[in-house]
Design a protein around this motif. Structure first.
Motif: not given
Length: 260
Positions: A25-26, A38-52
């Motif tokens: 993305g720019g 990315n235009d129009g999108t909130l992109t989130v990073c996580s580390n899965i799994p870490f329930e709940p």
């Protein structure tokens, strides 16, 4: 699915987008006024799994962090996507610097060291550390870990707490994920797990394992963003989180994941 937790929470930030591929993305602001990956999108990073907080069901990401960030993204008029990455890349801020995501939502504790590299939202969850053992274990305190193998997740405050407070005779063993930690406990490779209380509690539902000790550490979770260029994003996320608290949606999600 209902989960137990000891404390309620406060404000937060977070707009989350979970995607399974790296994002491009720019740098120019889009219609939201934000320079998103990315235009129009909130992109989130996580580390899965870490329930709940974050986990996968039938190929879909879910959990408290996931749903909370999705609500925040919706309130900002954005789509929501997420990426699953290693925790070291999260706490170091590498994934943000590489423009892999706009924000981190990974049950991340705010620390002075992390705050040197990351910009944090308002806190959204209060947490304790805890010990998880087989239900028939005699381990009920830090002192009881002497001579035992203690599993921790690499790079977490649980690891720091164990290394700072466990007896010298305890063998601290680091794992990349909670899933690997719990599998080792099940297989008898370690005697106990020391990590955040809600995650350990999630492993007690069948009665074979028990939380035998908890520790007040004053920890709070918050969402993380780039240190030098996220003031506007943080402000908008915090605004949405405050709105979710006011309209009851935050409490609804909290009750869903943490109320017995």
């Amino acid at each position: 699915m209902l989960h137990k937790a000891r404390t309620a929470v406060v404000a937060a930030l977070a707009a989350g987008a979970l995607s399974l591929t790296a994002c491009g993305g720019g740098t120019d602001a889009d219609e939201s006024g934000l320079a998103l990956v990315n235009d129009g999108t909130l992109t989130v990073c996580s580390n899965i799994p870490f329930e709940p907080f974050e986990y996968e069901v039938d190929g879909e990401f879910t959990g408290f962090d996931v749903e909370l960030t999705r609500e925040i993204a919706t309130g900002m008029g954005l789509d929501h996507q997420m990426q699953n990455v290693g925790f070291d890349g999260l706490q170091s801020g590498t994934v943000l610097a590489a423009r892999q995501c706009d924000m981190i939502a990974a049950a991340m504790t705010v620390t002075d060291e992390r705050a040197e590299k990351l910009a944090f939202s308002d806190p959204y969850y209060d947490s304790l550390q805890s010990i998880l053992t087989p239900a028939d274990s005699s381990i009920a305190s830090l002192a009881d870990l002497d001579g035992k193998k203690v599993g921790v997740q690499q790079g977490t405050t649980g690891e720091s707490y164990a290394r700072d407070n466990a007896p010298e005779g305890a063998e601290i063993m680091s794992f990349q994920t909670d899933a690997e930690l719990f599998q080792s406990l099940q297989a008898g490779g370690i005697d106990a797990v020391l990590q955040d209380l809600p995650v350990n509690q999630d492993h007690t539902e069948d009665g074979k394992y028990a939380v035998t000790a908890t520790f007040e550490t004053g920890e709070v979770y918050a969402f993380a963003m780039k240190k030098d260029s996220s003031a506007e994003l943080a402000a908008k996320v915090n605004e949405q989180l405050a709105s979710l608290r006011e309209n009851g949606k935050y409490q609804e999600l909290y009750d869903k994941y943490f109320t017995e």
